[in-house]
Design an enzyme around this catalytic site. Structure first.
Site, PDB file in Angstrom:
ATOM      1  CB  CYS A 111       5.434   9.907   0.773  1.00 45.23           C
ATOM      2  SG  CYS A 111       4.116  10.215   1.950  1.00 45.23           S
ATOM      3  CB  CYS A 134      -0.929   0.008   1.203  1.00 42.46           C
ATOM      4  SG  CYS A 134      -1.991  -1.421   1.263  1.00 42.46           S
ATOM      5  CG  ASP A 187       2.089   5.147   3.726  1.00 41.58           C
ATOM      6  OD1 ASP A 187       3.125   5.809   3.870  1.00 41.58           O
ATOM      7  OD2 ASP A 187       1.066   5.566   3.156  1.00 41.58           O
ATOM      8  CB  CYS A 233       1.318  10.022   4.397  1.00 42.50           C
ATOM      9  SG  CYS A 233       0.864  10.106   2.675  1.00 42.50           S
TER      10      CYS A 233
HETATM   11  S1  FES Z   1      -6.181  -2.113  -2.180  1.00 41.95           S
HETATM   12 FE1  FES Z   1      -6.977  -2.273  -0.190  1.00 41.95          FE
HETATM   13  S2  FES Z   1      -5.274  -2.768   0.990  1.00 41.95           S
HETATM   14 FE2  FES Z   1      -4.407  -2.470  -0.996  1.00 41.95          FE
END
Ligand code: FES
Ligand SMILES: Cc1ncc(COP(=O)(O)O)c(C=O)c1O
Lengths: 203, 397
Positions: free
Chosen positions: A70, A43, A45, A114
């Site tokens: 980021c 994802c 992060d 983030c």
């Molecule tokens: S799309 Fe939902 S956790 Fe990655």
């Protein structure tokens, strides 16, 4: 004509990004009393927070971290690690993403997501400390649960989307963008979708 | 040292273009006016048209000046929601085929058309970003009105075989558009050789000014303007011409003709130096895009365990300008749709950087980048969770 130079971010954030404080060196976490990790690389992060605790006073004496993310993610973990030192476990547990953002001199809206993992990782570290020290009774669960890490969609968001008319996984995705990046949240999302449909509509 | 490795985003004006535009600032007439002021402007616009046409092997009356590459692409796709018999679909051919790796100005227009009743199909690409010709063949039928495939991809530089694709498309009776914004001025582009019906150009990618582009529309192909209400561009694009921009674009094209042939070789060498340098000095990386059928100027690299925006901003602090495919930096949270389409996994897509070079990029600049980059990656990896024991993909939940 304006000159370049101004960042999209505040000076404080830039400073923490350029010179991050309290990075955990190496990979050994044995010296720490609590370890918490949140998010995942898919994802974009992931944060790990480790703490040392003064057991007599229940206060945090040291806080170090690692972050995959980021500039806002790096800076917010850095600033968080400074904020918690000397706080009691209870006070540290209640630090909100908003406080972190304020301490950073503000974050652009699309960057708030983030910064939320840092305090979550901190709470995980505190819970981990309680567990390790036979204080399971103090472990507190998250009130809201992020289901889709990529898009930062919580169980509440999914419930809202169902209440607003989403009935299928596809409709849910259209409304929330849940599960549109790495897709690993699909199973959990579908379970919640069925649950909320059942609770609210008996379906 | 300040170095610019983001030429696919935009380019600085060529000094010759700047000169031409500064001189052109005196010219303010409306090309539609019949008096001397207007005639001066008209003469310049038409001269520019001839130069742009010449550059891509088109006729002058096949060039429409527009406000951007995005506008040209929007215009072509939007032909499909017009129900007039003059326009392409003629009600029957109501399907558009495009690819998963187009620029957002194509993808989002296609999405919008889908809401308005047009059927849109998206071609998949292989790991190098090439479309699958067999899939194209299987999708082509009597319902397909337009196929739009970009010639060179802006993120990974992969080139498509537009000539072959166009032949297939024409055999099925559909029209062919290519977004050649990243190709024109970098590789030879001749509309007759390619055979396309529509082709998009943008000036600011080739050392011309921003906010001006051109759409090639083959003579005799049905057409319907996106911007209406004026007779400019022979009724094909309303709005008083951006005379200064058009002047600059023509000069940019002229300079490309002179400089392009030798430049490709030079950039190719620089790209090899850069790629080899990165491969030698940094572990856990992968190169995206096609190994040979690719722009000489563009290198896209994924770095394991680091997030792209962090790389971009640390490099920025060292005076180096690059771009991320992962769009966290540009305001959304999704990793690059192009990299995901090539099968790069989400994690690596988040850690991808595009280096795009141009006419003034030097070996010295590449070496500077190679000096700084390993240090920056090391520094970010040192604080990354990806490199701790059990860190990969771990969550505490
Ligand atoms: S799309 Fe939902 S956790 Fe990655
Ligand atoms: C492949 C491609 N198509 C279209 C565009 C849009 O061109 P413009 O910036 O002139 O609207 C770009 C530029 O970002 C591009 O790279």
């Amino acid at each position: 004509m304006l000159q370049a130079g101004e960042w999209a971010y505040s000076e404080t954030l830039k400073e923490h990004f350029m010179n991050p404080k309290n990075i955990l060196q190496g990979e050994n976490t044995d010296d720490f009393d609590g370890v918490g990790m949140e998010g995942n690389l898919q994802c974009g992060d992931q944060m790990m927070v480790v703490i040392k605790v003064d057991k007599a006073k229940d206060t945090i004496t040291d806080c170090q971290w690692k972050t995959y993310g980021c500039a806002s993610a790096i800076a917010s973990t850095s600033v968080l690690s400074e904020m918690v030192k000397g706080r009691t476990l209870d006070a540290a547990f209640h630090i909100s993403p908003k406080e972190v953002a304020q301490e950073l001199g503000g974050l652009p809206d699309h960057k708030i997501h983030c910064s939320v993992l840092g305090d979550k990782a901190l709470r995980a570290a505190i819970n981990n400390y309680y567990t390790r020290n036979g204080q399971e009774d103090k472990v507190k669960q998250e009130l809201v649960k992020v289901v889709c890490q990529c898009m930062n969609i919580t169980d509440h968001d999914i419930e809202d989307a169902v209440l607003e008319g989403a009935r299928t996984y596809f409709e849910l995705q259209e409304r929330t963008k849940c599960g549109t990046v790495c897709g690993q949240c699909k199973e959990e999302t579908e379970v919640l979708l069925e649950k909320f449909k059942h609770i609210h509509f008996g379906a | 040292m300040k170095v610019y490795f983001d030429h696919n985003a935009t380019t600085p004006l060529h000094p010759e273009v700047k000169k031409e535009m500064i001189a052109g600032m005196e010219m303010f007439g409306n090309p539609s006016s019949m008096h001397a002021y207007g005639r001066e402007a008209r003469a310049n616009v038409e001269h520019a048209r001839a130069q742009v046409a010449n550059f891509i092997g088109a006729k002058e009356n096949e060039i429409i000046f527009v406000g951007s590459g995005s506008e040209a692409n929007n215009t072509v796709l939007s032909l499909f929601v017009c129900s007039s018999s003059q326009c392409i679909p003629g009600s029957r051919r109501s399907t558009i085929i495009t690819t998963k790796i187009e620029h957002p100005c194509v993808l989002e227009t296609a999405e919008c058309l889908a809401h308005r009743g047009v059927k849109v199909k998206y071609l998949a690409v292989d790991r190098y970003g090439k479309i699958d010709l067999d899939q194209l063949a299987s999708l082509l039928n009597d319902n397909v009105g337009l196929v739009s495939v970009m010639m060179a991809n802006n993120e990974i530089g992969t080139l498509q075989d537009i000539e072959t694709i166009t032949k297939m498309v024409h055999e099925s009776g559909a029209y062919m558009h290519t977004d050649a914004v990243q190709a024109v001025g970098k590789v030879p582009v001749d509309v007759r050789e390619l055979g396309v019906d529509f082709l998009t150009i943008s000036a600011h990618k080739i050392y011309g000014p921003k906010g001006v582009g051109a759409l090639f529309v083959k003579q005799g192909i049905p057409y319907c303007p996106l911007i209406r209400g004026g007779h400019q561009e022979r009724g094909r694009r309303a709005g008083t011409e951006n005379t200064l921009g058009i002047l600059g674009m023509a000069r940019a094209v002229e300079m490309r003709m002179v400089e392009m042939p030798e430049e490709e070789e030079r950039l190719h060498t620089l790209k090899q130096v850069l790629q080899k340098g990165i491969e030698e000095r940094i572990d856990d990386i992968s190169i995206n895009g096609h190994p040979t059928d690719s722009l000489a100027s563009t290198l896209n690299v994924s770095f394991t365990g680091v997030e792209g925006e962090a790389i971009l901003l640390y490099l920025d602090l060292e005076g180096i300008a690059v771009s991320t495919g992962s769009a966290c930096a540009s305001g959304s949270l999704d990793p690059s749709h192009v990299l995901l389409a090539t099968g790069v996994d989400a994690e690596l897509a988040h850690g991808s950087i595009r280096f795009s070079m141009g006419r003034e990029t030097t070996l010295q600049e590449v070496e500077y980048l190679l000096d700084v980059l390993p240090r920056v990656i090391k520094q970010i990896r040192n604080m990354s969770t990806a490199y701790i024991k059990g860190g990969l993909h771990a969550t505490s939940r």
